[in-house]
Design an enzyme around this catalytic site. Structure first.
Site, mmCIF file in Angstrom:
data_model
loop_
_atom_site.group_PDB
_atom_site.id
_atom_site.type_symbol
_atom_site.label_atom_id
_atom_site.label_comp_id
_atom_site.label_asym_id
_atom_site.label_seq_id
_atom_site.Cartn_x
_atom_site.Cartn_y
_atom_site.Cartn_z
ATOM 1 N N ASN A 1 36.005 46.806 43.501
ATOM 2 C CA ASN A 1 37.466 46.719 43.560
ATOM 3 C C ASN A 1 37.902 45.595 42.622
ATOM 4 O OD1 ASN A 1 40.152 46.337 44.208
ATOM 5 N ND2 ASN A 1 39.750 45.513 46.260
ATOM 6 N N TRP A 2 38.435 45.993 41.471
ATOM 7 C CA TRP A 2 38.777 44.985 40.450
ATOM 8 C C TRP A 2 40.056 44.246 40.783
ATOM 9 C CZ3 TRP A 2 37.882 47.962 35.145
ATOM 10 C CH2 TRP A 2 36.544 48.383 35.096
ATOM 11 N N GLU B 1 35.999 44.879 56.308
ATOM 12 C CA GLU B 1 36.165 43.660 55.518
ATOM 13 C C GLU B 1 36.817 42.575 56.362
ATOM 14 O OE1 GLU B 1 36.237 44.525 51.067
ATOM 15 O OE2 GLU B 1 38.237 44.967 51.763
ATOM 16 N N GLY C 1 34.552 42.763 45.490
ATOM 17 C CA GLY C 1 35.686 42.298 44.702
ATOM 18 C C GLY C 1 35.217 41.470 43.520
ATOM 19 N N GLY C 2 35.222 40.152 43.695
ATOM 20 C CA GLY C 2 34.906 39.217 42.608
ATOM 21 C C GLY C 2 33.647 39.565 41.831
HETATM 22 P P1 PGA Z 1 35.443 39.788 47.443
HETATM 23 O O1 PGA Z 1 36.544 40.924 47.728
HETATM 24 O O2 PGA Z 1 34.142 40.510 47.179
HETATM 25 O O3 PGA Z 1 35.950 39.066 46.229
HETATM 26 O O4 PGA Z 1 35.350 38.944 48.652
HETATM 27 C C1 PGA Z 1 36.231 42.059 48.502
HETATM 28 C C2 PGA Z 1 37.435 42.947 48.656
HETATM 29 O O5 PGA Z 1 38.558 42.443 48.778
HETATM 30 O O6 PGA Z 1 37.318 44.192 48.644
#
Ligand code: PGA
Length: 255
Positions: free
Chosen positions: A9-10, A171, A238-239
């Site tokens: 998820n960018w 999450e 995400g990151g």
């Molecule tokens: P993160 O984000 O890996 O940067 O914690 C995950 C997400 O929000 O899907």
């Protein structure tokens, strides 16, 4: 047997030009054997979907394309929104519904998540329905209540066959973008509880077929321990999905 699914998820990162490079670089780092083990999905911002789709199609890449959000109507006077039909036409296969940032910053409720989930399914795409408790809710012992409400609300009225094909992402909000990952045991407990809620509401077959991802500060160093858990079928990243090398290392979690 559920096939694992790891999605990047960018968020609000990457122009359409950067997206082309990111998808290409990712593809150089993955082999056919990797795609056999894991469904690999990239979820760029809306402005980069068309370019990502063009790279995927031109190079025949077995990478799934996802969108971060959509409206529930097919079309209409909804300035600034994108419809599920528009996404489907772009060969988008997955759409996030109810990411915690959308819930917290843009007022999404279980009701709108449910309308989006139905609209995504009606357009032959797979919803990735995101659920998770805040830190305060966890501290107050409300985690299971929150997950139950979000799952039953988000999936309300769906047939068991539809639920069987869904992806749910667990999450915990306190683990998103914070570097604080849930322990593999906590992650597994949340995912296992979600599967129990689905079993109660939609039956054994739907519960066994539904894929559940963990999300929240997933990176190459912690993914293997998370994926070792029975009820966890993948990750929403995400990151660590913004750098193709890092994301490829997450996808190849067994290496
Ligand atoms: P993160 O984000 O890996 O940067 O914690 C995950 C997400 O929000 O899907």
């Amino acid at each position: 047997m559920r096939k694992n699914i790891i999605a990047g998820n960018w968020k609000m990162h990457a122009t359409h030009l950067e997206a082309i490079q990111m998808v290409q670089k990712l593809s150089y780092r993955l082999d056919p054997a990797d795609y056999e083990r894991v469904d690999v999905v990239v979820i760029p911002p809306a402005t980069a979907l068309r370019s990502a789709q063009t790279v995927i199609e031109t190079d025949h890449l077995p990478i799934g394309l996802g969108a971060q959000n959509c409206h529930w109507e097919e079309s209409g006077a909804f300035t600034g929104e994108v419809s599920p039909a528009m996404l489907a036409k772009l060969s988008v296969s997955y759409v996030l519904a109810g990411h915690s940032e959308r819930r917290q910053l843009f007022g999404e409720s279980d009701e709108t998540v449910n309308m989006k989930t139905r609209a995504i399914l009606a357009n032959q795409m797979t919803p990735i329905v995101c659920v998770g408790e805040t830190e305060q809710q966890r501290d107050e012992g409300e985690t299971e209540d929150v997950l139950r409400t979000q799952v039953t609300g988000g999936l309300a009225g769906l047939e068991a066959e539809a639920v069987a094909g869904l992806v749910v992402a667990y999450e915990p909000v306190w683990a998103i973008g914070t570097g604080r990952t849930a322990t593999p045991d906590d992650a597994a407990a949340g995912c296992g509880f979600i599967r129990d809620v689905v079993r109660e509401g939609w039956g054994e077959d739907a519960a066994e077929a539904l894929r559940i991802q963990y999300g929240g500060s997933v990176k190459p160093g912690n993914i293997a321990a998370i994926m070792a858990k029975h009820d966890i079928d993948g990750a929403l990243v995400g990151g660590a999905s913004l750098d193709p090398d890092t994301f490829a290392a997450v996808v190849r979690y067994w290496v």
